[in-house]
Write a protein that holds these residues in place. Structure first.
Motif, PDB file in Angstrom:
ATOM      1  N   TYR A  49       1.176  -0.628  -0.283  1.00 25.51           N
ATOM      2  CA  TYR A  49       0.121   0.283   0.705  1.00 25.51           C
ATOM      3  C   TYR A  49       0.611   1.022   0.116  1.00 25.51           C
ATOM      4  O   TYR A  49       0.939   2.112  -0.548  1.00 25.51           O
ATOM      5  CB  TYR A  49      -0.617   0.380   1.170  1.00 25.51           C
ATOM      6  CG  TYR A  49      -1.658   1.447   1.679  1.00 25.51           C
ATOM      7  CD1 TYR A  49      -2.501   1.222   0.622  1.00 25.51           C
ATOM      8  CD2 TYR A  49      -0.794   1.948   2.167  1.00 25.51           C
ATOM      9  CE1 TYR A  49      -3.924   2.832   0.787  1.00 25.51           C
ATOM     10  CE2 TYR A  49      -1.899   3.442   2.868  1.00 25.51           C
ATOM     11  CZ  TYR A  49      -3.482   4.275   2.316  1.00 25.51           C
ATOM     12  OH  TYR A  49      -3.922   5.186   1.947  1.00 25.51           O
ATOM     13  N   HIS A  50       1.968   1.170   0.570  1.00 23.74           N
ATOM     14  CA  HIS A  50       2.476   2.595   1.276  1.00 23.74           C
ATOM     15  C   HIS A  50       4.176   2.602  -0.565  1.00 23.74           C
ATOM     16  O   HIS A  50       3.855   3.360  -0.514  1.00 23.74           O
ATOM     17  CB  HIS A  50       3.935   1.984   2.101  1.00 23.74           C
ATOM     18  CG  HIS A  50       2.929   2.661   3.592  1.00 23.74           C
ATOM     19  ND1 HIS A  50       2.425   3.394   3.833  1.00 23.74           N
ATOM     20  CD2 HIS A  50       2.451   1.553   4.199  1.00 23.74           C
ATOM     21  CE1 HIS A  50       1.154   3.384   4.753  1.00 23.74           C
ATOM     22  NE2 HIS A  50       1.578   1.930   5.324  1.00 23.74           N
ATOM     23  N   LYS A  92       1.174   4.246  -2.668  1.00 18.80           N
ATOM     24  CA  LYS A  92       1.334   5.528  -2.645  1.00 18.80           C
ATOM     25  C   LYS A  92       1.536   6.547  -2.610  1.00 18.80           C
ATOM     26  O   LYS A  92       1.952   7.590  -3.837  1.00 18.80           O
ATOM     27  CB  LYS A  92       0.964   5.823  -0.597  1.00 18.80           C
ATOM     28  CG  LYS A  92       0.006   5.422  -0.460  1.00 18.80           C
ATOM     29  CD  LYS A  92      -1.202   5.876  -0.830  1.00 18.80           C
ATOM     30  CE  LYS A  92      -1.743   7.412  -0.363  1.00 18.80           C
ATOM     31  NZ  LYS A  92      -2.737   7.890  -0.281  1.00 18.80           N
ATOM     32  N   LYS A  93       3.969   5.852  -2.736  1.00 21.30           N
ATOM     33  CA  LYS A  93       4.640   6.546  -3.343  1.00 21.30           C
ATOM     34  C   LYS A  93       5.233   6.592  -4.580  1.00 21.30           C
ATOM     35  O   LYS A  93       4.838   7.864  -5.373  1.00 21.30           O
ATOM     36  CB  LYS A  93       5.811   5.958  -2.862  1.00 21.30           C
ATOM     37  CG  LYS A  93       7.714   6.661  -3.328  1.00 21.30           C
ATOM     38  CD  LYS A  93       8.367   5.697  -2.631  1.00 21.30           C
ATOM     39  CE  LYS A  93       8.859   3.833  -2.544  1.00 21.30           C
ATOM     40  NZ  LYS A  93      10.250   3.783  -2.748  1.00 21.30           N
ATOM     41  N   LEU A 141      -0.314   6.875   5.995  1.00 17.57           N
ATOM     42  CA  LEU A 141       1.297   6.887   5.613  1.00 17.57           C
ATOM     43  C   LEU A 141       1.983   7.929   6.309  1.00 17.57           C
ATOM     44  O   LEU A 141       2.815   7.832   7.016  1.00 17.57           O
ATOM     45  CB  LEU A 141       0.952   7.919   3.832  1.00 17.57           C
ATOM     46  CG  LEU A 141       1.863   8.573   3.393  1.00 17.57           C
ATOM     47  CD1 LEU A 141       3.251   7.258   2.752  1.00 17.57           C
ATOM     48  CD2 LEU A 141       1.737   8.857   2.195  1.00 17.57           C
ATOM     49  N   TYR A 143       3.100   5.778   8.428  1.00 19.32           N
ATOM     50  CA  TYR A 143       4.630   4.858   8.378  1.00 19.32           C
ATOM     51  C   TYR A 143       5.527   5.194   8.036  1.00 19.32           C
ATOM     52  O   TYR A 143       7.081   5.515   8.792  1.00 19.32           O
ATOM     53  CB  TYR A 143       4.081   4.166   6.258  1.00 19.32           C
ATOM     54  CG  TYR A 143       5.148   3.737   6.311  1.00 19.32           C
ATOM     55  CD1 TYR A 143       5.838   2.552   6.607  1.00 19.32           C
ATOM     56  CD2 TYR A 143       5.732   4.364   5.090  1.00 19.32           C
ATOM     57  CE1 TYR A 143       6.738   1.641   5.415  1.00 19.32           C
ATOM     58  CE2 TYR A 143       6.342   4.195   4.077  1.00 19.32           C
ATOM     59  CZ  TYR A 143       7.342   2.676   4.458  1.00 19.32           C
ATOM     60  OH  TYR A 143       8.410   1.983   3.477  1.00 19.32           O
ATOM     61  N   ARG A 144       5.947   6.701   7.914  1.00 19.44           N
ATOM     62  CA  ARG A 144       6.159   7.557   8.009  1.00 19.44           C
ATOM     63  C   ARG A 144       6.876   7.804   9.326  1.00 19.44           C
ATOM     64  O   ARG A 144       8.497   8.279   9.908  1.00 19.44           O
ATOM     65  CB  ARG A 144       6.337   9.172   6.846  1.00 19.44           C
ATOM     66  CG  ARG A 144       5.816   9.340   6.417  1.00 19.44           C
ATOM     67  CD  ARG A 144       5.281  10.827   5.237  1.00 19.44           C
ATOM     68  NE  ARG A 144       5.539  10.358   3.903  1.00 19.44           N
ATOM     69  CZ  ARG A 144       5.101  11.386   3.264  1.00 19.44           C
ATOM     70  NH1 ARG A 144       3.915  11.927   3.837  1.00 19.44           N
ATOM     71  NH2 ARG A 144       4.815  11.110   1.463  1.00 19.44           N
TER      72      ARG A 144
END
Length: 167
Positions: free
Chosen positions: A4-5, A8-9, A123, A126-127
């Protein structure tokens, strides 16, 4: 979650503006000059008009499809329903946990996920994990030098994990 990330990236990485600008310039220049070339070589003007309509419709249609696919995960009417898909996956995970570990485990997982989403978007979480050096696969916090710290770190579900023992 990692996939998923990565999506998004991929979505958040824009195309270079000069590339888009030059592609659109060439497209419109070609579409607007092609009738002159076709009308010069052909005596039947109606065939040229019909042919130009379909060529223009096709190429400009491809350009508009490109603009829609440039950001497929937004909130436009034609975008993918990512939030709804994520909720469906979470419900499937809860059902699997319920069937394997029981009701208490499923409720505990749901509360941990709710707490995590209350802290911010996935997100952002995650960051935050990346900035603190937390690794999803190992559950070990890394110091600035890259070595594992001896303190327990939070797992993706919120429960503490111990760092691996050094040998």
């Amino acid at each position: 979650v990692a996939a998923y990330h990565e999506l998004k990236k991929l979505v958040s990485t824009p195309f270079p503006f000069p590339l888009i600008q030059m592609t659109r310039t060439f497209l419109f220049f070609w579409v607007f000059t092609l009738p002159m070339v076709l009308a010069e070589d052909n005596d039947q003007i109606y065939e040229v008009l019909i042919l130009m309509f379909f060529i223009t419709y096709g190429f400009l249609g491809l350009e508009y499809v490109n603009m829609e696919l440039d950001d497929p995960y937004g909130d436009d009417p034609n975008d993918f329903p990512g939030q709804r898909w994520a909720e469906t996956v979470f419900e499937d995970v809860y059902i699997a946990i319920y069937k394997t570990d029981g009701f208490a485990s499923a409720v505990a997982l749901r509360s941990r996920i709710s707490e995590r989403t209350a802290r911010g978007s996935p997100l952002e979480n995650y960051r935050d994990d990346a900035n603190t050096g937390f690794h999803l696969r190992s559950g070990v916090s890394q110091s600035a030098s890259g070595s594992a710290t001896g303190t327990p770190s939070a797992s993706p579900r919120g429960s503490p994990r111990e760092s691996p023992r050094e040998t």
